[in-house]
Design a protein around this motif. Structure first.
Motif, PDB file in Angstrom:
ATOM      1  N   THR A  21      61.137  81.444  33.575  1.00 19.97           N
ATOM      2  CA  THR A  21      61.980  80.648  32.687  1.00 19.97           C
ATOM      3  C   THR A  21      61.332  79.284  32.538  1.00 19.97           C
ATOM      4  OG1 THR A  21      63.930  81.809  33.519  1.00 19.97           O
ATOM      5  CG2 THR A  21      64.308  79.771  32.288  1.00 19.97           C
ATOM      6  N   ASP A  22      60.853  78.979  31.331  1.00 18.18           N
ATOM      7  CA  ASP A  22      60.219  77.678  31.106  1.00 18.18           C
ATOM      8  C   ASP A  22      60.712  76.992  29.837  1.00 18.18           C
ATOM      9  OD1 ASP A  22      58.957  79.161  29.128  1.00 18.18           O
ATOM     10  OD2 ASP A  22      56.950  78.985  29.995  1.00 18.18           O
ATOM     11  N   MET A  23      61.805  77.524  29.264  1.00 18.62           N
ATOM     12  CA  MET A  23      62.282  76.972  28.005  1.00 18.62           C
ATOM     13  C   MET A  23      63.791  77.155  27.875  1.00 18.62           C
ATOM     14  SD  MET A  23      60.738  78.016  24.259  1.00 18.62           S
ATOM     15  CE  MET A  23      59.086  77.572  24.765  1.00 18.62           C
ATOM     16  N   ILE A  24      64.422  76.194  27.205  1.00 16.32           N
ATOM     17  CA  ILE A  24      65.815  76.289  26.789  1.00 16.32           C
ATOM     18  C   ILE A  24      65.790  76.206  25.276  1.00 16.32           C
ATOM     19  CG2 ILE A  24      68.078  75.183  26.801  1.00 16.32           C
ATOM     20  CD1 ILE A  24      67.246  73.930  29.550  1.00 16.32           C
ATOM     21  N   ILE A  25      66.452  77.142  24.610  1.00 15.63           N
ATOM     22  CA  ILE A  25      66.488  77.133  23.146  1.00 15.63           C
ATOM     23  C   ILE A  25      67.930  76.939  22.697  1.00 15.63           C
ATOM     24  CG2 ILE A  25      65.976  78.407  21.033  1.00 15.63           C
ATOM     25  CD1 ILE A  25      63.677  79.751  22.540  1.00 15.63           C
ATOM     26  N   LEU A  26      68.126  75.905  21.869  1.00 18.71           N
ATOM     27  CA  LEU A  26      69.444  75.524  21.390  1.00 18.71           C
ATOM     28  C   LEU A  26      69.724  76.126  20.015  1.00 18.71           C
ATOM     29  CD1 LEU A  26      69.273  71.773  22.463  1.00 18.71           C
ATOM     30  CD2 LEU A  26      70.315  73.685  23.705  1.00 18.71           C
ATOM     31  N   HIS A  27      70.933  76.654  19.851  1.00 10.68           N
ATOM     32  CA  HIS A  27      71.341  77.349  18.633  1.00 10.68           C
ATOM     33  C   HIS A  27      72.702  76.851  18.161  1.00 10.68           C
ATOM     34  CE1 HIS A  27      68.475  80.768  19.298  1.00 10.68           C
ATOM     35  NE2 HIS A  27      68.680  80.466  20.570  1.00 10.68           N
ATOM     36  N   HIS A  28      73.023  77.205  16.919  1.00 12.28           N
ATOM     37  CA  HIS A  28      74.410  77.130  16.458  1.00 12.28           C
ATOM     38  C   HIS A  28      74.783  78.517  15.965  1.00 12.28           C
ATOM     39  CE1 HIS A  28      73.811  76.199  11.847  1.00 12.28           C
ATOM     40  NE2 HIS A  28      72.915  77.039  12.282  1.00 12.28           N
ATOM     41  N   ALA A  29      76.059  78.827  15.997  1.00 10.95           N
ATOM     42  CA  ALA A  29      76.501  80.162  15.602  1.00 10.95           C
ATOM     43  C   ALA A  29      76.501  80.333  14.088  1.00 10.95           C
ATOM     44  CB  ALA A  29      77.900  80.437  16.156  1.00 10.95           C
ATOM     45  N   ALA A  30      76.539  79.219  13.359  1.00  9.75           N
ATOM     46  CA  ALA A  30      76.700  79.228  11.900  1.00  9.75           C
ATOM     47  C   ALA A  30      78.006  79.928  11.532  1.00  9.75           C
ATOM     48  CB  ALA A  30      75.495  79.868  11.206  1.00  9.75           C
ATOM     49  N   ALA A  31      78.945  79.900  12.458  1.00 14.92           N
ATOM     50  CA  ALA A  31      80.242  80.556  12.272  1.00 14.92           C
ATOM     51  C   ALA A  31      81.239  79.970  13.262  1.00 14.92           C
ATOM     52  CB  ALA A  31      80.107  82.063  12.497  1.00 14.92           C
ATOM     53  N   GLN A  32      82.500  80.291  13.042  1.00 18.32           N
ATOM     54  CA  GLN A  32      83.570  79.863  13.944  1.00 18.32           C
ATOM     55  C   GLN A  32      84.004  81.083  14.758  1.00 18.32           C
ATOM     56  OE1 GLN A  32      83.819  76.597  13.470  1.00 18.32           O
ATOM     57  NE2 GLN A  32      82.626  76.827  11.607  1.00 18.32           N
ATOM     58  N   GLY A  33      84.574  80.841  15.913  1.00 15.84           N
ATOM     59  CA  GLY A  33      85.108  81.935  16.718  1.00 15.84           C
ATOM     60  C   GLY A  33      84.621  81.885  18.145  1.00 15.84           C
ATOM     61  N   GLY A  34      85.231  82.718  18.970  1.00 20.16           N
ATOM     62  CA  GLY A  34      84.945  82.733  20.389  1.00 20.16           C
ATOM     63  C   GLY A  34      83.786  83.619  20.782  1.00 20.16           C
ATOM     64  N   VAL A  35      83.488  83.607  22.072  1.00 19.84           N
ATOM     65  CA  VAL A  35      82.382  84.377  22.620  1.00 19.84           C
ATOM     66  C   VAL A  35      82.579  85.876  22.374  1.00 19.84           C
ATOM     67  CG1 VAL A  35      83.327  84.544  24.972  1.00 19.84           C
ATOM     68  CG2 VAL A  35      80.849  84.574  24.634  1.00 19.84           C
ATOM     69  N   GLU A  36      83.828  86.329  22.423  1.00 22.27           N
ATOM     70  CA  GLU A  36      84.089  87.761  22.198  1.00 22.27           C
ATOM     71  C   GLU A  36      83.726  88.173  20.778  1.00 22.27           C
ATOM     72  OE1 GLU A  36      86.369  85.580  23.401  1.00 22.27           O
ATOM     73  OE2 GLU A  36      87.045  86.337  25.355  1.00 22.27           O
ATOM     74  N   ALA A  37      84.004  87.304  19.800  1.00 20.19           N
ATOM     75  CA  ALA A  37      83.684  87.606  18.404  1.00 20.19           C
ATOM     76  C   ALA A  37      82.176  87.689  18.199  1.00 20.19           C
ATOM     77  CB  ALA A  37      84.300  86.562  17.475  1.00 20.19           C
ATOM     78  N   VAL A  38      81.433  86.765  18.812  1.00 16.63           N
ATOM     79  CA  VAL A  38      79.970  86.797  18.704  1.00 16.63           C
ATOM     80  C   VAL A  38      79.439  88.044  19.385  1.00 16.63           C
ATOM     81  CG1 VAL A  38      77.824  85.603  19.311  1.00 16.63           C
ATOM     82  CG2 VAL A  38      79.826  84.287  18.570  1.00 16.63           C
ATOM     83  N   HIS A  39      79.994  88.368  20.541  1.00 18.66           N
ATOM     84  CA  HIS A  39      79.590  89.570  21.272  1.00 18.66           C
ATOM     85  C   HIS A  39      79.801  90.826  20.417  1.00 18.66           C
ATOM     86  CE1 HIS A  39      78.899  92.167  24.732  1.00 18.66           C
ATOM     87  NE2 HIS A  39      80.080  92.744  24.524  1.00 18.66           N
ATOM     88  N   ARG A  40      80.983  90.950  19.825  1.00 23.52           N
ATOM     89  CA  ARG A  40      81.269  92.112  18.970  1.00 23.52           C
ATOM     90  C   ARG A  40      80.308  92.183  17.788  1.00 23.52           C
ATOM     91  NH1 ARG A  40      86.487  90.668  19.925  1.00 23.52           N
ATOM     92  NH2 ARG A  40      86.668  89.593  17.920  1.00 23.52           N
ATOM     93  N   TYR A  41      80.051  91.048  17.149  1.00 23.25           N
ATOM     94  CA  TYR A  41      79.152  91.023  15.994  1.00 23.25           C
ATOM     95  C   TYR A  41      77.741  91.462  16.393  1.00 23.25           C
ATOM     96  CZ  TYR A  41      76.442  89.481  12.011  1.00 23.25           C
ATOM     97  OH  TYR A  41      75.576  89.462  10.943  1.00 23.25           O
ATOM     98  N   HIS A  42      77.213  90.900  17.469  1.00 31.97           N
ATOM     99  CA  HIS A  42      75.861  91.261  17.907  1.00 31.97           C
ATOM    100  C   HIS A  42      75.788  92.730  18.317  1.00 31.97           C
ATOM    101  CE1 HIS A  42      74.389  86.882  18.866  1.00 31.97           C
ATOM    102  NE2 HIS A  42      74.693  87.068  17.594  1.00 31.97           N
ATOM    103  N   LYS A  43      76.836  93.219  18.956  1.00 32.70           N
ATOM    104  CA  LYS A  43      76.861  94.603  19.446  1.00 32.70           C
ATOM    105  C   LYS A  43      77.089  95.601  18.298  1.00 32.70           C
ATOM    106  CE  LYS A  43      79.215  97.210  23.113  1.00 32.70           C
ATOM    107  NZ  LYS A  43      80.252  97.093  24.157  1.00 32.70           N
TER     108      LYS A  43
END
Length: 147
Positions: A21-43
């Protein structure tokens, strides 16, 4: 003290540990909602094992575990996922500004990751891929300097 909330997400397959591990990468969701919603979308929509980020930070400043600290993510392409911690902020910072609670939580989370992996380079997603992420209004300099 920062609290990392656990959502007990159900991943499609076992997650692999990163070997370095030598890097941290910062993101935005470009959307609203909780971790469960992002999880469902990615899955369900992208066919991934589940949420691609290691951590997800809500606008209210709550920090949620995605894949966890030491797992390979799915957030910045294979060559970066194998060596980085992906941190995503709820919201679209191409069009909105970040609430103070969220910014403070991100500063604390980045500091936490740096304690575990000293010397990590911090980058915005756009620095490693052709994307606008984490957005032009993402307070990158404040988050990096605050950590």
């Amino acid at each position: 003290m920062m609290i990392i909330n656990i959502a007990n997400l159900d991943f499609r397959s076992a997650l692999r540990k990163r070997s370095k591990t030598d890097m941290i990468i910062l993101h935005h969701a470009a959307a609203q909602g909780g971790v469960e919603a992002v999880h469902r979308y990615h899955k369900n929509n992208l066919g991934w094992s589940g949420i691609g980020y290691n951590y997800y930070v809500r606008k209210d400043g709550t920090v949620w575990e995605g894949r966890g600290l030491d797992k390979v993510g799915a957030h910045a392409g294979a060559s970066f996922n194998n060596r980085s911690v992906g941190i995503c902020a709820e919201g679209n910072f191409e069009t909105e500004t970040m609430p103070d609670a969220q910014k403070q939580a991100l500063i604390e989370l980045v500091a936490f990751v740096l304690q575990k992996y000293p010397g990590c380079v911090i980058k915005g997603h756009r620095e490693v891929a052709a994307t606008a992420c984490p957005g032009r209004f993402y307070p990158y300099a404040e988050i990096v300097s605050g950590a």
